[in-house]
Design a protein around this motif. Structure first.
Motif, PDB file in Angstrom:
ATOM      1  N   UNK A 172      43.066 -59.362 -30.827  1.00 15.50           N
ATOM      2  CA  UNK A 172      43.833 -60.510 -31.337  1.00 15.50           C
ATOM      3  C   UNK A 172      45.317 -60.368 -31.014  1.00 15.50           C
ATOM      4  N   UNK A 173      45.951 -61.471 -30.697  1.00 14.03           N
ATOM      5  CA  UNK A 173      47.394 -61.497 -30.444  1.00 14.03           C
ATOM      6  C   UNK A 173      48.095 -61.913 -31.715  1.00 14.03           C
ATOM      7  N   UNK A 285      51.844 -51.166 -12.602  1.00 16.29           N
ATOM      8  CA  UNK A 285      51.362 -52.276 -11.782  1.00 16.29           C
ATOM      9  C   UNK A 285      50.391 -53.143 -12.567  1.00 16.29           C
ATOM     10  N   UNK A 286      50.435 -54.449 -12.301  1.00 16.77           N
ATOM     11  CA  UNK A 286      49.570 -55.419 -12.969  1.00 16.77           C
ATOM     12  C   UNK A 286      48.161 -55.345 -12.395  1.00 16.77           C
ATOM     13  N   UNK A 287      47.178 -55.289 -13.273  1.00 13.81           N
ATOM     14  CA  UNK A 287      45.773 -55.273 -12.867  1.00 13.81           C
ATOM     15  C   UNK A 287      45.127 -56.643 -12.984  1.00 13.81           C
ATOM     16  N   UNK A 288      45.438 -57.343 -14.075  1.00 13.17           N
ATOM     17  CA  UNK A 288      44.727 -58.582 -14.428  1.00 13.17           C
ATOM     18  C   UNK A 288      45.737 -59.562 -15.002  1.00 13.17           C
ATOM     19  N   UNK A 292      47.767 -66.655 -20.169  1.00  9.43           N
ATOM     20  CA  UNK A 292      48.423 -66.256 -21.413  1.00  9.43           C
ATOM     21  C   UNK A 292      48.911 -64.819 -21.426  1.00  9.43           C
ATOM     22  N   UNK A 293      48.254 -63.937 -20.694  1.00  7.07           N
ATOM     23  CA  UNK A 293      48.553 -62.516 -20.822  1.00  7.07           C
ATOM     24  C   UNK A 293      48.212 -61.777 -19.536  1.00  7.07           C
ATOM     25  N   UNK A 349      50.456 -57.317 -21.946  1.00 11.66           N
ATOM     26  CA  UNK A 349      51.664 -58.101 -22.095  1.00 11.66           C
ATOM     27  C   UNK A 349      51.332 -59.561 -22.324  1.00 11.66           C
ATOM     28  N   UNK A 350      52.034 -60.192 -23.260  1.00 16.97           N
ATOM     29  CA  UNK A 350      51.843 -61.608 -23.541  1.00 16.97           C
ATOM     30  C   UNK A 350      52.968 -62.381 -22.861  1.00 16.97           C
TER      31      UNK A 350
END
Length: 643
Positions: A172-173, A285-288, A292-293, A349-350
């Motif tokens: 949950x965010x 590094x960004x994976x996904x 939104x996030x 990250x959001x």
């Protein structure tokens, strides 16, 4: 063209069918062979250092599906994406070596791979590469997250399966909860059996922009063994950063969120621990990515759980190859959101979210002028006190007013939600055996830590304001002696005169006279008088107790308010009456009945009781940091005061 003896000329544009291979090269080729070999070797060595070529390919989107670990087997080919230079991810060939079952715990597999291609084979596994997405076809397999040893010749890495990372995505965010993790910052957990090479998380290199070498060494000492002691070159995004702040947002607004900057799987992102006039940021590094996030790293950075830290786009200036510590040199860029989770399999990250940080203002006043430094530090129990300490230390040493004989006087407040501001009044005189700038930073860091780390603190730290006076000389003053001007036989209610001899550093001694009014209630008998520095007085008022549970916040704040300034001389009467210390406050001259009531609490280590009450009766400026004490004895005769 002629034909060399014993050789058949081959047209390179004609398919090789039944044409025999030559048994020896032509003579003219033999002459140039060493030069050709040297040119090829030089080209291979320089290839990673040349500007990155524009690659028309882009990494597959995150919605292409998931490749299950159950279908992974040795020999499969895959593609990983990461940024070697600039902001555009580049592909790397990946060969699957196998799956290490339950390597990180039950159901926590690691996929072992070898990176292929000129760049990864030259640089090896690079700090900052963690999180690089790996695809089989257009399906996402996971992220490069682990490496083996430090001097491995082969670029062998471990992949965190995407299924484990998506568990973090699905949490949950709750951006407004204000919950902070209690992590230790240790991401160096070993995944090895005895006698085997160590499989560990790729380091998350820190950019410490605006920090000098001494401050960086101090950070590394305080962070040794946590995975946050690897510091790489870099800076805060400026003109070279492709992503700027959004239209209409001021460049110096730390909360400005860029709506024009985009990141894709394979992009570099940074987590800011300190931002403002100085910066500490961790890059991976960004994976996904979804609308939104995003998920990154494939392992924890702080091991903290819930966090609230600024997330920025990042430009890679260069990738440094090193057999011991290869890393990416980066500039952090525009803020794009906030990291909210720091978990075992990924950080989340959001996009568009704002992080909660603690503003710190440091104003330095000295003979050569004034300087103000504004930063924001993370709100995280395991790291905030260290960040405040190192930031203050760097602010003091990175200016032209710092010398070997420089002393410091620090005042200010720690502003807490729900409490009055906690005052600070600290001195660090030169010549005390430690560097004065280091000493004042340690004292301020310790005072802040006692407030910040209190177990019963509920409200947030709103801000920290620090005013530092730079004194360009040594300020130590020795209490060389003290005496009574008149007779030591007195009556209750009399006024006596104390003369103290003060000896400043390399200056002539001087005498200070202090008038002391004796309480009229004193009975006949002997009375002791303490002439002392502030530290001795504070220890007399707050008697030490046996080790028990930590002090609560009310006690810590009361002790801070009761602390006396160190640049004064104090005269204290030690009256033969009961004194009690309760929750950081000192109660003097208590009736015997009250002392009897408090006795059980002393046994529970909640109250201190003493047979003498310290009554502060007079004080005077010492014109420096005083050190020393002396006891004077008085004889109270009947007939004065109430008698």
């Amino acid at each position: 063209m002629g034909q060399a003896a014993g050789c058949t000329l081959i047209d390179v544009e004609t398919p090789l069918k039944d044409t025999p291979f030559p048994t020896s090269p032509p003579a003219h080729q033999l002459r140039f062979a060493p030069l050709v070999a040297l040119s090829m070797a030089l080209a291979a060595a320089l290839a990673p250092l040349l500007p990155a070529q524009t690659i028309p390919m882009s990494p597959p989107p995150s919605d292409g599906g998931v490749f299950p670990v159950s279908e992974v087997h040795a020999g499969m080919k895959a593609t990983a994406w990461t940024v070697f230079k600039g902001t555009a991810p580049e592909p790397m060939d990946v060969e699957i070596l196998g799956v290490m079952r339950n390597a990180r715990g039950p159901g926590q597999d690691i996929i072992l791979v070898q990176l292929r291609g000129a760049k990864p084979e030259y640089t090896g596994v690079v700090a900052g590469m963690s999180g690089s997405p790996v695809y089989i076809g257009d399906k996402l397999l996971g992220s490069l997250s682990f490496r083996i040893g430090q001097f491995s010749k082969d670029p062998i890495a471990g992949i965190t399966p995407i299924k484990q990372m998506l568990e973090v995505r699905d949490m949950p965010i709750d951006e407004g909860s204000g919950i902070r993790g209690q992590g230790s910052g240790n991401t160096e957990a070993s995944l090895q059996a005895p006698g085997q090479e160590q499989m560990q998380a790729m380091e998350t290199p820190l950019v410490m922009s605006g920090f000098g070498p001494e401050a960086i060494r101090l950070w590394q000492q305080r962070m040794a063994g946590t995975g946050l002691d690897v510091v790489s070159a870099g800076g805060v995004g400026g003109a070279s950063t492709p992503a700027g702040t959004p239209d209409g947002a001021p460049d110096d607004d730390p909360d400005a969120i860029s709506t024009t900057t985009t990141v894709v799987p394979g992009s570099a992102v940074s987590m800011q621990l300190v931002r403002g006039d100085m910066e500490i940021a961790a890059t991976c590094t960004v994976t996904y990515v979804d609308p939104k996030q995003l998920l990154a790293c494939g392992h924890p950075v702080l091991q903290a759980g819930p966090v609230s830290l600024p997330m920025t786009a990042t430009e890679v200036i260069a990738t440094l190859a090193s057999p011991m510590n290869a890393f990416k040199i980066v500039n952090t860029g525009a803020t794009i959101g906030a990291f909210t989770e720091d978990r075992e399999s990924a950080i989340r990250g959001v996009l568009g979210a704002k992080a909660h940080m603690i503003p710190v203002r440091i104003s330095i006043h000295g003979p050569s002028g004034e300087k103000t430094i504004n930063v924001e530090v993370l709100d995280q129990p395991s790291l905030t006190s260290q960040a405040v300490l190192v930031t203050l230390f760097n602010a003091l040493i990175e200016n032209n007013q710092s010398t070997e004989d420089t002393s410091y006087h620090l005042t200010g407040t720690i502003d807490l939600e729900g409490y009055p501001p906690s005052p600070l009044d600290l001195w660090a005189p030169a010549g005390e055996g430690a560097n004065a700038s280091m000493l004042i930073a340690l004292l301020a860091g310790d005072r802040f830590s006692r407030v910040y780390s209190s177990n019963d603190r509920r409200g947030a730290v709103r801000k920290i304001n620090l005013e530092v006076e730079v004194v360009p000389h040594r300020v130590l003053v020795e209490l060389a002696g003290a005496r009574l001007i008149s007779s030591n036989i007195v009556h209750a209610g009399d006024t006596v005169m104390v003369e103290a001899t003060l000896h400043p550093w390399r200056q002539p001694a001087r005498n200070v006279r202090i008038s002391v009014k004796l309480p009229a209630r004193l009975g006949s008998g002997n009375l002791r008088m303490l002439v002392s520095d502030a530290g001795t007085l504070d220890r007399t008022l707050d008697q030490p107790r046996a080790a028990g549970h930590g002090a609560d916040l009310e006690t810590v704040l009361a002790q801070a308010r009761q602390t006396h300034p160190a640049d004064r001389i104090y005269v204290t009467l030690l009256v033969p009456e009961t004194q009690a210390g309760i929750s950081g406050q000192t109660l003097t001259s208590l009736p015997l009945s009250v002392a009897n009531v408090l006795e059980p609490q002393r046994a529970a280590q909640e109250v201190s009781l003493n047979g003498e009450s310290a009554v502060v009766s007079a004080e005077a400026p010492a014109d420096g940091v005083l050190a020393g004490l002396q006891i004077l004895n008085l004889r109270i005769e009947p007939g004065g005061g109430l008698n």
